[in-house]
Motif scaffolding. Structure first.
Motif, PDB file in Angstrom:
ATOM      1  N   UNK A  59       0.809  -1.217   0.000  1.00  0.00           N
ATOM      2  CA  UNK A  59       0.000   0.000   0.000  1.00  0.00           C
ATOM      3  C   UNK A  59       0.846   1.271   0.000  1.00  0.00           C
ATOM      4  N   UNK A  60       0.443   2.243  -0.787  1.00  0.00           N
ATOM      5  CA  UNK A  60       1.215   3.476  -0.946  1.00  0.00           C
ATOM      6  C   UNK A  60       1.406   4.211   0.372  1.00  0.00           C
ATOM      7  N   UNK A  61       0.445   4.083   1.277  1.00  0.00           N
ATOM      8  CA  UNK A  61       0.524   4.814   2.534  1.00  0.00           C
ATOM      9  C   UNK A  61       1.338   4.144   3.615  1.00  0.00           C
ATOM     10  N   UNK A  62       1.835   2.949   3.347  1.00  0.00           N
ATOM     11  CA  UNK A  62       2.663   2.266   4.338  1.00  0.00           C
ATOM     12  C   UNK A  62       2.134   0.899   4.697  1.00  0.00           C
ATOM     13  N   UNK A  63       3.016   0.019   5.147  1.00  0.00           N
ATOM     14  CA  UNK A  63       2.611  -1.303   5.608  1.00  0.00           C
ATOM     15  C   UNK A  63       1.635  -1.149   6.780  1.00  0.00           C
ATOM     16  N   UNK A  64       0.502  -1.832   6.745  1.00  0.00           N
ATOM     17  CA  UNK A  64      -0.474  -1.684   7.838  1.00  0.00           C
ATOM     18  C   UNK A  64       0.126  -1.934   9.216  1.00  0.00           C
ATOM     19  N   UNK A  65       0.988  -2.953   9.324  1.00  0.00           N
ATOM     20  CA  UNK A  65       1.568  -3.255  10.629  1.00  0.00           C
ATOM     21  C   UNK A  65       2.527  -2.157  11.095  1.00  0.00           C
ATOM     22  N   UNK A  66       3.212  -1.486  10.156  1.00  0.00           N
ATOM     23  CA  UNK A  66       4.091  -0.380  10.535  1.00  0.00           C
ATOM     24  C   UNK A  66       3.264   0.828  10.975  1.00  0.00           C
ATOM     25  N   UNK A  67       2.179   1.099  10.273  1.00  0.00           N
ATOM     26  CA  UNK A  67       1.326   2.219  10.665  1.00  0.00           C
ATOM     27  C   UNK A  67       0.757   2.002  12.070  1.00  0.00           C
ATOM     28  N   UNK A  68       0.361   0.775  12.355  1.00  0.00           N
ATOM     29  CA  UNK A  68      -0.145   0.471  13.696  1.00  0.00           C
ATOM     30  C   UNK A  68       0.951   0.625  14.745  1.00  0.00           C
ATOM     31  N   UNK A  69       2.158   0.183  14.403  1.00  0.00           N
ATOM     32  CA  UNK A  69       3.279   0.298  15.343  1.00  0.00           C
ATOM     33  C   UNK A  69       3.649   1.763  15.585  1.00  0.00           C
ATOM     34  N   UNK A  70       3.558   2.591  14.555  1.00  0.00           N
ATOM     35  CA  UNK A  70       3.846   4.021  14.715  1.00  0.00           C
ATOM     36  C   UNK A  70       2.799   4.666  15.627  1.00  0.00           C
ATOM     37  N   UNK A  71       1.543   4.278  15.458  1.00  0.00           N
ATOM     38  CA  UNK A  71       0.486   4.799  16.331  1.00  0.00           C
ATOM     39  C   UNK A  71       0.753   4.398  17.780  1.00  0.00           C
ATOM     40  N   UNK A  72       1.158   3.146  17.997  1.00  0.00           N
ATOM     41  CA  UNK A  72       1.450   2.669  19.351  1.00  0.00           C
ATOM     42  C   UNK A  72       2.669   3.381  19.931  1.00  0.00           C
TER      43      UNK A  72
END
Length: 415
Positions: free
Chosen positions: A82-95
């Protein structure tokens, strides 16, 4: 002071203009230019010591490198994601954002970018229309005004100096505000000065922005690099009511010694993140999957490595400030964050040094490179002539040797 958006020369046929006015007006990154020149001179055999680039001298921690090695072997990372980033990385950044700054966001509010610079440009591009003004405290990092102009906005500089610890006041910001002001930039800890706003100072700026309905873009890339009694303050965590008009940019470069991996991110309201993601889908598509997997290991891991780096930076900070202040004509406030010293050298301008009389900090920086073989960045690059920026993110021995050379050279200054 405002910079106007460059306009093309209408007397020239469009087909005859080789470079667009928009791109032609962009200046080269002064910090990268100084670093490149220093490296070129070293490659040619000259013993140049570089204080130019804001780049930790530590290697990326092993566990992060190992995550990248494993990612290379996994075929799923060989494909588009996905252009906006790996879903698991986005979740980790939020955490990680909740853990480190107390700001709670959803993964849908995160866009993973190719480094902090792309994060800054895409954030400005998503919220600025032509003519919108962005208040930028100076001294500023070289990329901020260029990103604003590239996005069609108008940078408006508000200048501080060593007498205020390089921090601007609400009164200064208010004096710069016009009916065209849309965004105020907030950076703490600061590049190039290392200034850190107190919680009370940050809150005052945030409340002023709220009062006038302004957007805030806050760069938190140096969040973990604060020293002494200074503390990092995240504006949207401090003032939750600001979150709807606040964009946060950050990345792994400084905290985890990952400047070359090129992973940053934008956090903001969902509509802004969606717009910025659409832009990135056409500009670059996804960030390198291998780099994203490495970033995932970084942000999901502990902060032990950064604690070790911070201790080294703190030691170097004290050394460089002491040594710079021993030079007659130099005034160097003690930085409270990041890894930069920003001494005033106005007391040396116009004095004779080895047959030359540098009139500007740019000329003085050139003289220091030629005569002492030390690379520093002049204040002109940061909107405040009369200063030099020295990064102390280099080895202790090189730091002492480099500043000793500068001490010897500038100690020869005569009226």
């Amino acid at each position: 002071m405002s910079a106007s958006t460059p306009q093309p020369d209408r007397s020239i046929r469009p087909a005859d203009r080789r470079v667009s006015a928009r791109i032609g007006a962009i200046a080269e990154s002064a910090t990268l230019a100084v670093d490149a020149k220093a490296k070129a001179l070293k490659a040619a055999g000259r013993p140049v010591i570089g204080f130019g680039a804001g780049e930790p001298d530590f290697p990326t921690p092993d566990y992060i490198v190992e995550a990248a090695v494993e990612a290379c072997r996994d075929p799923k990372n060989h494909r588009y994601t996905p252009a906006g980033g790996l879903p698991e990385l986005k979740s980790a950044i939020a955490a990680k954002t909740l853990r480190d700054s107390g700001y709670e966001v959803d993964a849908s509010q995160v866009l993973v970018t190719n480094g902090g610079k792309q994060a800054i440009y895409e954030a400005f591009a998503a919220i600025l229309d032509p003519g919108d003004e962005v208040i930028i405290p100076a001294p500023y990092w070289t990329t901020y005004p260029e990103s604003v102009q590239l996005a069609g906005g108008v940078p408006v500089e508000v200048v501080s100096d060593e007498t205020t610890g390089y921090k601007v006041s609400v009164e200064q910001l208010e004096a710069a505000r016009t009916e065209n002001t849309k965004v105020v930039l907030f950076v703490s800890p600061s590049n190039p000065t290392g200034a850190v706003y107190t919680e009370a100072e940050a809150e005052a700026i945030g409340r002023w922005a709220l009062e006038h309905g302004l957007w805030v873009l806050t760069d938190e890339i140096y969040e973990h690099l604060v020293y002494g009694d200074a503390t990092f303050t995240s504006l949207p965590a401090l003032l939750p009511e600001l979150a709807d008009k606040c964009v946060v940019v950050n990345g792994v470069a400084k905290t985890y010694a990952m400047t070359g991996w090129r992973v940053g991110w934008v956090i903001g309201p969902k509509d802004v993140i969606k717009a910025a993601t659409n832009l990135q889908s056409h500009a670059t598509s996804n960030v390198s999957n291998v780099a994203q997997r490495a970033a995932l290991a970084a942000v999901a891991g502990d902060l032990d490595a950064v604690a070790e780096m911070r201790a080294a930076f703190d030691r170097r900070r004290k050394t460089i400030v002491r040594m710079l202040n021993e030079i007659e004509g130099v005034i160097c406030p003690e930085p409270e964050g990041a890894f930069y010293a920003y001494p005033s050298v106005k007391g040396l301008l116009g004095k004779e040094i080895r047959g030359k009389r540098p009139q500007t900090s740019g000329e003085l920086a050139a003289l220091i490179l030629d005569e002492a073989e030390v690379a520093v960045v002049p204040g002109e690059a940061f909107g405040t002539p009369g200063y030099l920026r020295l990064s102390y993110a280099l080895g202790d021995a090189d730091l002492v040797e480099g500043v000793s050379r500068v001490q010897k050279l500038l100690g020869e200054a005569r009226d």
